[in-house]
Design a protein around this motif. Sequence first.
Motif, PDB file in Angstrom:
ATOM      1  N   PRO A   1      -0.834  16.098  -3.701  1.00  0.00           N
ATOM      2  CA  PRO A   1      -0.088  15.263  -4.638  1.00  0.00           C
ATOM      3  C   PRO A   1      -1.004  14.281  -5.359  1.00  0.00           C
ATOM      4  N   THR A   2      -0.553  13.831  -6.518  1.00  0.00           N
ATOM      5  CA  THR A   2      -1.325  12.877  -7.314  1.00  0.00           C
ATOM      6  C   THR A   2      -0.838  11.461  -7.021  1.00  0.00           C
ATOM      7  N   LEU A   3      -1.796  10.538  -7.044  1.00  0.00           N
ATOM      8  CA  LEU A   3      -1.506   9.139  -6.735  1.00  0.00           C
ATOM      9  C   LEU A   3      -2.154   8.250  -7.782  1.00  0.00           C
ATOM     10  N   LEU A   4      -1.362   7.364  -8.386  1.00  0.00           N
ATOM     11  CA  LEU A   4      -1.906   6.313  -9.245  1.00  0.00           C
ATOM     12  C   LEU A   4      -2.045   5.072  -8.372  1.00  0.00           C
ATOM     13  N   LEU A   5      -3.268   4.698  -8.107  1.00  0.00           N
ATOM     14  CA  LEU A   5      -3.561   3.597  -7.191  1.00  0.00           C
ATOM     15  C   LEU A   5      -3.984   2.370  -7.975  1.00  0.00           C
ATOM     16  N   HIS A   6      -3.119   1.371  -8.016  1.00  0.00           N
ATOM     17  CA  HIS A   6      -3.502   0.101  -8.625  1.00  0.00           C
ATOM     18  C   HIS A   6      -4.538  -0.573  -7.743  1.00  0.00           C
ATOM     19  N   SER A   7      -5.635  -0.992  -8.339  1.00  0.00           N
ATOM     20  CA  SER A   7      -6.690  -1.670  -7.586  1.00  0.00           C
ATOM     21  C   SER A   7      -6.843  -3.104  -8.068  1.00  0.00           C
ATOM     22  N   CYS A   8      -6.927  -4.015  -7.116  1.00  0.00           N
ATOM     23  CA  CYS A   8      -7.148  -5.422  -7.459  1.00  0.00           C
ATOM     24  C   CYS A   8      -8.634  -5.719  -7.588  1.00  0.00           C
ATOM     25  N   CYS A   9      -9.478  -4.950  -6.883  1.00  0.00           N
ATOM     26  CA  CYS A   9     -10.923  -5.145  -6.953  1.00  0.00           C
ATOM     27  C   CYS A   9     -11.617  -4.013  -6.204  1.00  0.00           C
ATOM     28  N   ALA A  10     -12.916  -3.876  -6.437  1.00  0.00           N
ATOM     29  CA  ALA A  10     -13.676  -2.817  -5.786  1.00  0.00           C
ATOM     30  C   ALA A  10     -13.690  -2.941  -4.264  1.00  0.00           C
ATOM     31  N   PRO A  11     -13.943  -4.128  -3.690  1.00  0.00           N
ATOM     32  CA  PRO A  11     -13.961  -4.224  -2.225  1.00  0.00           C
ATOM     33  C   PRO A  11     -12.659  -3.772  -1.576  1.00  0.00           C
ATOM     34  N   CYS A  12     -11.531  -4.170  -2.138  1.00  0.00           N
ATOM     35  CA  CYS A  12     -10.252  -3.780  -1.551  1.00  0.00           C
ATOM     36  C   CYS A  12      -9.976  -2.289  -1.729  1.00  0.00           C
ATOM     37  N   SER A  13     -10.519  -1.706  -2.790  1.00  0.00           N
ATOM     38  CA  SER A  13     -10.288  -0.279  -3.018  1.00  0.00           C
ATOM     39  C   SER A  13     -11.175   0.596  -2.149  1.00  0.00           C
ATOM     40  N   SER A  14     -12.247   0.050  -1.613  1.00  0.00           N
ATOM     41  CA  SER A  14     -13.241   0.874  -0.909  1.00  0.00           C
ATOM     42  C   SER A  14     -12.631   1.627   0.265  1.00  0.00           C
ATOM     43  N   TYR A  15     -12.061   0.896   1.215  1.00  0.00           N
ATOM     44  CA  TYR A  15     -11.443   1.560   2.364  1.00  0.00           C
ATOM     45  C   TYR A  15     -10.227   2.373   1.937  1.00  0.00           C
ATOM     46  N   THR A  16      -9.459   1.833   1.011  1.00  0.00           N
ATOM     47  CA  THR A  16      -8.242   2.521   0.577  1.00  0.00           C
ATOM     48  C   THR A  16      -8.571   3.902   0.011  1.00  0.00           C
ATOM     49  N   LEU A  17      -9.627   3.984  -0.776  1.00  0.00           N
ATOM     50  CA  LEU A  17     -10.042   5.271  -1.317  1.00  0.00           C
ATOM     51  C   LEU A  17     -10.590   6.180  -0.220  1.00  0.00           C
ATOM     52  N   GLU A  18     -11.349   5.620   0.687  1.00  0.00           N
ATOM     53  CA  GLU A  18     -11.868   6.412   1.801  1.00  0.00           C
ATOM     54  C   GLU A  18     -10.723   7.024   2.609  1.00  0.00           C
TER      55      GLU A  18
ATOM     56  N   ASP B   1       2.829  11.808  -8.780  1.00  0.00           N
ATOM     57  CA  ASP B   1       3.778  11.980  -7.683  1.00  0.00           C
ATOM     58  C   ASP B   1       4.073  10.659  -6.978  1.00  0.00           C
ATOM     59  N   PHE B   2       3.057   9.794  -6.870  1.00  0.00           N
ATOM     60  CA  PHE B   2       3.198   8.518  -6.165  1.00  0.00           C
ATOM     61  C   PHE B   2       2.433   7.432  -6.913  1.00  0.00           C
ATOM     62  N   PHE B   3       2.828   6.174  -6.635  1.00  0.00           N
ATOM     63  CA  PHE B   3       2.010   5.035  -7.052  1.00  0.00           C
ATOM     64  C   PHE B   3       1.936   4.056  -5.891  1.00  0.00           C
ATOM     65  N   CYS B   4       0.910   3.220  -5.915  1.00  0.00           N
ATOM     66  CA  CYS B   4       0.664   2.308  -4.802  1.00  0.00           C
ATOM     67  C   CYS B   4      -0.315   1.230  -5.278  1.00  0.00           C
ATOM     68  N   THR B   5      -0.672   0.289  -4.398  1.00  0.00           N
ATOM     69  CA  THR B   5      -1.641  -0.749  -4.713  1.00  0.00           C
ATOM     70  C   THR B   5      -2.540  -1.012  -3.509  1.00  0.00           C
ATOM     71  N   THR B   6      -3.747  -1.457  -3.791  1.00  0.00           N
ATOM     72  CA  THR B   6      -4.686  -1.833  -2.725  1.00  0.00           C
ATOM     73  C   THR B   6      -4.407  -3.224  -2.170  1.00  0.00           C
ATOM     74  N   LEU B   7      -3.530  -3.980  -2.792  1.00  0.00           N
ATOM     75  CA  LEU B   7      -3.363  -5.393  -2.465  1.00  0.00           C
ATOM     76  C   LEU B   7      -3.045  -5.662  -0.993  1.00  0.00           C
ATOM     77  N   SER B   8      -2.351  -4.746  -0.335  1.00  0.00           N
ATOM     78  CA  SER B   8      -1.932  -5.017   1.042  1.00  0.00           C
ATOM     79  C   SER B   8      -3.088  -5.014   2.032  1.00  0.00           C
ATOM     80  N   ILE B   9      -4.286  -4.657   1.613  1.00  0.00           N
ATOM     81  CA  ILE B   9      -5.418  -4.676   2.540  1.00  0.00           C
ATOM     82  C   ILE B   9      -5.841  -6.098   2.879  1.00  0.00           C
ATOM     83  N   SER B  10      -5.512  -7.039   2.021  1.00  0.00           N
ATOM     84  CA  SER B  10      -5.900  -8.427   2.257  1.00  0.00           C
ATOM     85  C   SER B  10      -4.974  -9.093   3.264  1.00  0.00           C
TER      86      SER B  10
END
Length: 235
Positions: free
Chosen positions: A29-46, A164-173
């Motif tokens: 499935p495809t995911l549109l991932l809103h990113s607040c910054c590179a550090p927060c996206s790092s683990y999320t993308l991994e 198919d989905f959307f989400c955000t990296t914000l919850s990692i903080s």
Amino acid sequence: MNKRNYQKELDQLLVRLQEEGAITEETAPTLLLHSCCAPCSSYTLEYLSRYFRITVLYFNPNIMRKEEYEKRVAEQQRLIEEIRPPLTPPQGEDLMPLKGEDQNQSQGQSLSGLSFIAGRYEPREFVEAVRGLEQEPEGGARCRVCYRLRLEEAARMAKEGGFDFFCTTLSISPLKHADWLNEIGEELAEQYGVSWLPSDFKKKGGYKRSIELSKEHNLYRQNFCGCEYSRNNKN
């Protein structure tokens, strides 16, 4: 009332998608991932790149200084370029294998497909959205409005792009309210007709891993969220 465990809900969703045969190199499935910054996206993308074909959306009008915004956009783009070929999770990471993959095989595989969208930069949108809430404490009502502003753009673009989905990296903080983010995401999912991916990325050591990856990639880690109000709280 029991507090929802959004990480558990995400795990259950991934299991269901696996059982339905939806997560393969050809059918992921495809995911549109809103990113607040590179550090927060790092683990999320991994973490998510094993299960989704991801497009990173950088839409953060709350970053009120243009030079700060441009610096963060550049770091996000640099990270994406550096993790092609895909990120390799640390050995022993608790990830489900891809469809047809043996449990004992390497945990380092990721699905192909990682792209980037630089959203428009209109800080006045943020200023207008939070008007009257300037004196609210950090993490309060102003932040909830900011969450919705950014997530609504993600929902709109996910709908337009047929994701198919959307989400955000914000919850990692640890400083962000995962319950607010998921509540807003679910409301917007219903409004726009695109599925929200439940998440609380700080769980399962996600925040700690993001710090490790930031060091590995020498990422700029800002000490404030973005708006001048949060910046002033650091002074």
